[in-house]
Design an enzyme around this catalytic site. Structure first.
Site, PDB file in Angstrom:
ATOM      1  N   LYS A   4       0.819  -1.204   0.000  1.00 47.85           N
ATOM      2  CA  LYS A   4       0.000   0.000   0.000  1.00 47.85           C
ATOM      3  C   LYS A   4       0.867   1.275   0.000  1.00 47.85           C
ATOM      4  O   LYS A   4       2.072   1.196   0.117  1.00 47.85           O
ATOM      5  CB  LYS A   4      -0.946  -0.029   1.218  1.00 47.85           C
ATOM      6  CG  LYS A   4      -1.858  -1.261   1.202  1.00 47.85           C
ATOM      7  CD  LYS A   4      -2.624  -1.353  -0.109  1.00 47.85           C
ATOM      8  CE  LYS A   4      -3.688  -2.433  -0.141  1.00 47.85           C
ATOM      9  NZ  LYS A   4      -3.152  -3.808  -0.156  1.00 47.85           N
TER      10      LYS A   4
HETATM   11  C1  PLP Z   1      -9.228  -3.079  -1.944  1.00 50.28           C
HETATM   12  C2  PLP Z   1      -8.614  -3.886  -0.855  1.00 50.28           C
HETATM   13  N1  PLP Z   1      -9.382  -4.271   0.177  1.00 50.28           N
HETATM   14  C3  PLP Z   1      -8.881  -4.976   1.188  1.00 50.28           C
HETATM   15  C4  PLP Z   1      -7.560  -5.350   1.222  1.00 50.28           C
HETATM   16  C5  PLP Z   1      -7.086  -6.166   2.362  1.00 50.28           C
HETATM   17  O1  PLP Z   1      -6.129  -5.487   3.112  1.00 50.28           O
HETATM   18  P1  PLP Z   1      -5.044  -6.299   3.963  1.00 50.28           P
HETATM   19  O2  PLP Z   1      -4.133  -7.002   2.997  1.00 50.28           O
HETATM   20  O3  PLP Z   1      -4.355  -5.240   4.754  1.00 50.28           O
HETATM   21  O4  PLP Z   1      -5.769  -7.259   4.829  1.00 50.28           O
HETATM   22  C6  PLP Z   1      -6.713  -4.974   0.173  1.00 50.28           C
HETATM   23  C7  PLP Z   1      -5.283  -5.293   0.092  1.00 50.28           C
HETATM   24  O5  PLP Z   1      -4.648  -6.093   0.526  1.00 50.28           O
HETATM   25  C8  PLP Z   1      -7.257  -4.230  -0.899  1.00 50.28           C
HETATM   26  O6  PLP Z   1      -6.492  -3.868  -1.931  1.00 50.28           O
END
Ligand code: PLP
Length: 391
Positions: free
Chosen positions: A190
């Site tokens: 991110k």
């Molecule tokens: C649009 C979106 N939602 C949710 C997530 C989930 O986040 P995390 O990987 O921090 O659990 C991500 C990325 O990983 C994402 O790109």
């Protein structure tokens, strides 16, 4: 010599440095690594709330955890429906299943892959409890229309801003502040990262209370060792929070740099724009990735052409949109299919077309320069004949 494209998995593609090292040392030397008793996670929450102008921010262990908290806040009954997009990370959908609710996939706007409010409206029914919208690749979704729908039908609007740090909505507010709950991710890929981590933001005291309790096993620490609701351990550690705070200070620079080079690329690609090549709208975009749409269906060919030139580009983003994921029709928990016994996600033709043939994504990075932009622009301009002949 080919120019290297820095990526988010290496030091040259990140903003991790002395500030993060000092933050970690501060926490380690303090002896307190857990955020229940430490100060870093609470300080991070304070800083995020201030940045977003929201009453509450709640730190947790991942973007997926943040989305789980947001579903908990929406409080669906088992079997209730939550409308969401088929073009997203599975972290958007997994929390719906975790709460025994049913994901209902609405089709997307083929210009940017974001939820089509018309498609959402058509799917709202008596069991709909919430809408989970994703600001895909950092582009603002049509949040005003979705908020109106949510208000009209008494639904909770959740904004997944994992890819959309500092994405601006029309009027200048940040994405994440137009719904009832906004969620952020600090995962490795991110805009800013602490490896894994997440946050929710909200102005609603009751939703904040539910989310904070769920983050800490339903334990209101002020009330003694007593549990007034179910919950998990989704706490962020002090180590994560300290790194996230150092990263947060760099966020405006990260987004500004991505905006600068993305604007340059749009400008040089503008003469190539036509029926065969659609450029993204820059308004409010935070450029997690740089998407192109090829309505003629030759995104895979252009992706191969760009890859051959050393550019990190891929077609489709997903192998298949989530309404076509292999898991539907399989048991959810143990041998039980509840609440998906008769579940068969409806087709989403626009999303399916985008993922299979019209969507191309180029990895973006705050360390790109005008040289990177030029290489990408030259490669797009010299794309295979089949693509250019359609203009
Ligand atoms: C649009 C979106 N939602 C949710 C997530 C989930 O986040 P995390 O990987 O921090 O659990 C991500 C990325 O990983 C994402 O790109």
């Amino acid at each position: 010599m080919t120019l290297h494209f820095p990526n988010m998995a290496e030091p040259a593609g990140r903003t991790l440095g002395d500030e993060e090292v000092a933050a970690l040392e501060r926490v380690i030397r303090s002896g307190m690594l857990n955020s229940v008793w430490g100060t870093e996670a609470r300080a991070l929450e304070h800083e995020i709330a201030e940045l977003y102008g929201s009453r509450h921010a709640i730190a947790c262990s991942s973007g997926t955890a943040a989305l789980h908290l947001s579903v908990v806040a929406a409080a669906p009954d088992p079997g209730d429906e939550i409308i969401t997009t088929p073009i997203t990370d599975f972290g958007t959908v997994a929390p719906i299943l975790a709460q025994n609710a049913v994901p209902v996939f609405a089709d997307v706007d083929p210009s940017d892959g974001n939820l089509d409010p018309g498609a959402v409206a058509a799917l709202i029914g008596p069991r709909t409890r919430a809408i989970m919208v994703v600001h895909l690749f950092g582009a603002p979704a049509r949040i005003g229309e979705l908020r109106r729908l949510a208000d009209l039908h008494g639904l909770t609007l959740i904004e997944d801003c994992a890819q959309a740090w500092l994405t601006e909505l029309p009027g200048g507010r940040f994405a994440g502040t137009a719904g009832h709950v906004g969620t952020l991710s600090l995962q490795q890929w991110k805009h800013i990262t602490c490896g894994d981590g997440g946050l929710t933001i909200t102005d609603d005291d009751e939703l904040a209370r539910r989310m904070r309790l769920f983050t800490d096993k339903g334990w209101d620490r002020a009330a003694g060792r007593s549990h007034e609701s179910p919950g998990l351990n989704y706490r962020m550690t002090e180590l994560q929070a300290a790194v996230a705070r150092a990263q947060l200070a760099k966020l405006p620079g990260v987004v500004a740099s991505r905006r600068r080079t993305a604007a340059e690329l749009i400008e040089v690609l503008r003469p190539l724009e036509g029926p065969a090549l659609r450029l993204p709208r820059a308004d409010g975009h935070a450029w997690w990735l740089f998407p192109l749409v090829l309505p003629g269906g030759d995104a895979p060919e252009l992706a191969a052409h760009l890859s051959a030139a050393g550019i990190p580009a891929r077609a489709g983003y997903l192998k298949e949109p989530l309404n076509r994921a292999p898991l539907w029709g399989r048991p959810v928990y143990g041998s039980s299919r509840y609440p998906l016994e008769h579940y068969d996600p409806a087709p989403c033709p626009e999303a399916e077309r985008m993922v299979s043939s019209t969507l191309l994504i180029i990895d973006w990075n705050e360390h790109y320069t005008s040289e990177h932009v030029k290489i990408i622009a030259d490669a797009v301009a010299s794309r295979p004949e089949r693509a250019s002949s359609r203009d």
